[in-house]
Design a protein around this motif. Sequence first.
Motif, short mmCIF file in Angstrom:
data_model
loop_
_atom_site.label_atom_id
_atom_site.label_comp_id
_atom_site.label_asym_id
_atom_site.label_seq_id
_atom_site.Cartn_x
_atom_site.Cartn_y
_atom_site.Cartn_z
N ARG A 5 -8.60 -9.96 2.84
CA ARG A 5 -8.92 -8.37 3.17
C ARG A 5 -8.66 -7.57 2.02
N LYS A 6 -9.69 -6.49 1.95
CA LYS A 6 -9.36 -5.57 0.90
C LYS A 6 -8.17 -4.70 1.23
N ALA A 7 -7.42 -4.51 0.01
CA ALA A 7 -6.12 -3.68 0.29
C ALA A 7 -6.39 -2.32 0.94
N ALA A 8 -5.47 -2.04 1.98
CA ALA A 8 -5.83 -0.82 2.62
C ALA A 8 -5.39 0.36 1.56
N PRO A 9 -5.97 1.74 1.77
CA PRO A 9 -5.89 2.74 0.85
C PRO A 9 -4.41 3.17 0.75
N PRO A 10 -3.72 3.36 -0.22
CA PRO A 10 -2.11 3.89 -0.30
C PRO A 10 -2.34 5.16 0.51
N PRO A 11 -1.19 5.32 1.27
CA PRO A 11 -0.66 6.60 2.08
C PRO A 11 -0.75 7.71 1.10
N SER A 12 -1.41 8.83 1.51
CA SER A 12 -1.15 10.17 0.99
C SER A 12 -0.89 11.32 1.76
N ILE A 13 -0.27 12.28 1.39
CA ILE A 13 0.57 13.27 2.29
C ILE A 13 0.31 14.48 1.67
N TYR A 14 -0.12 15.53 2.44
CA TYR A 14 -0.28 16.92 2.02
C TYR A 14 0.56 17.78 3.01
N LEU A 15 1.75 18.41 2.24
CA LEU A 15 2.78 19.11 2.99
C LEU A 15 2.36 20.59 2.96
N LEU A 41 8.28 11.36 4.53
CA LEU A 41 8.65 11.18 2.96
C LEU A 41 9.59 10.02 2.83
N ARG A 42 10.92 9.93 3.44
CA ARG A 42 11.50 8.96 3.25
C ARG A 42 11.00 7.56 3.44
N ASP A 43 10.21 7.58 4.72
CA ASP A 43 9.50 6.23 4.97
C ASP A 43 8.56 5.71 4.11
N LEU A 44 7.74 6.92 3.35
CA LEU A 44 6.75 6.51 2.41
C LEU A 44 7.52 5.87 1.11
N GLY A 45 8.61 6.66 0.60
CA GLY A 45 9.58 6.14 -0.37
C GLY A 45 9.90 4.77 -0.46
N GLU A 46 10.31 4.22 0.91
CA GLU A 46 10.78 3.08 1.31
C GLU A 46 9.73 2.17 1.12
N GLN A 47 8.55 2.65 1.67
CA GLN A 47 7.13 1.67 1.64
C GLN A 47 6.64 1.29 0.16
N LEU A 48 6.74 2.35 -0.75
CA LEU A 48 6.31 2.32 -2.03
C LEU A 48 7.29 1.48 -3.03
N LEU A 49 8.53 1.30 -2.49
CA LEU A 49 9.32 0.37 -3.27
C LEU A 49 9.18 -0.85 -2.82
N ARG A 50 8.50 -1.25 -1.85
CA ARG A 50 8.22 -2.76 -1.18
C ARG A 50 7.24 -3.42 -2.11
N PRO A 51 7.52 -4.85 -2.36
CA PRO A 51 6.36 -5.42 -3.10
C PRO A 51 5.09 -5.43 -2.30
N ALA A 52 4.09 -5.28 -3.08
CA ALA A 52 2.63 -5.06 -2.49
C ALA A 52 2.09 -6.49 -1.99
N ARG A 53 1.62 -6.54 -0.72
CA ARG A 53 1.17 -7.69 -0.08
C ARG A 53 -0.26 -7.97 -0.61
N LYS A 54 -0.48 -9.21 -1.00
CA LYS A 54 -1.86 -9.49 -1.61
C LYS A 54 -2.57 -10.43 -0.56
N SER A 55 -3.99 -10.11 -0.26
CA SER A 55 -4.47 -11.01 0.69
C SER A 55 -5.86 -11.47 0.08
N LEU A 56 -6.51 -12.60 0.22
CA LEU A 56 -7.38 -13.13 -0.16
C LEU A 56 -8.70 -12.74 0.69
#
Length: 355
Positions: A81-91, A64-79
């Motif tokens: 490739r379709k963006a990968a689905p966002p990570p989702s975690i079930y605890l 979850l710490r890694d996920l939080g850091e990932q969500l705070l990074r600017p999203a990379r856009k590509s012309l």
Amino acid sequence: MLAPALRRLARVPQPITLTGREPQTSAAELLAGLVPPPQFARASFDSYVPDPAHPSQAKAQQALRDLGEQLLRPARKSLFRKAAPPPSIYLDGGYGVGKTHLLASLAHAVGSERSAYGTFVEYTHLVGALGFAPCVKELSTRSLVAIDEFELDDPGDTVLMSRLLRELADAGVSLVATSNTLPEALGEGRFAAEDFLREIQALAARFTVMRIDGEDYRQRTGRPQSTGHTDDAVREAVDASTAGGAVVSLDAWRPLMAHLARIHPSRYGRLVDGVDAVALTGVDQLDDDMVGLRLVVLIDRLYDRGVPVRLGGAGVADIVSERMLTKGYRKKYYRALSRLGALAALPLPGERAAS
């Protein structure tokens, strides 16, 4: 004119009653309330202490710490490739292993403007208050939707939450949920889950499941052994607390259970807002799941706020029947008993903590 003794009596603070409250919440208030509860207002990844005997706790903390850091990074856009689905975690894990602490820590790390945090029942009510499309539109502006106490108690919730989470994930929102039940087993023992298997499997497919092992940090295994007080002792404790200026509610058990039936569970938090302690007289055992599930939500909202509780009559261990503890909602009841046991051990305002 009042005699001096009567005038002094008239100035003695009196307890309030929860049955005398009719809480209301607007859609704007519901949205503003999508933040971690007061009990976890200061929760952070650093304040979570994983048990070395259960490595899954540290693993979930780091994920979850890694996920939080990932969500705070600017999203990379590509012309290309379709963006990968966002990570989702079930605890998934038992009660008292710190799932809510970790979920609140993630929401704090991402920030209130970019995250939404609520219990399962709060999200279902949000859909009812806003309408489905406006709810999706509002939540889609967040990077993270955190869902605590994820459970499916009826088929309508299964279909609703499956559709809501699908649309949020398609909009690029990361979903993180906590539960005492694996996603593919949601609804098991509560309704004809096999009739909604496709919806349940669709929900499960959207998450990376992480199991958190460990013992209840509240130091209880199974039912707490807290005993009840006499009604007179409860009233005396209430009088002492109110005399010191505390806001304490005093209600009879059965009338309060009837009052809860007239209020939507999403408003239980507002029901107990501003209350320093809750006292109940005439507590006896429940053997009705509809009443029991409402009580679970009330206990959760009290626990969120760290409100001490005093029970006159039956103690914590005896407020739900053996039947209720062996059926489909047993995990909910055990969690609620654990939390209620912790609240019953707290001192009332002005009362010394037990040594």
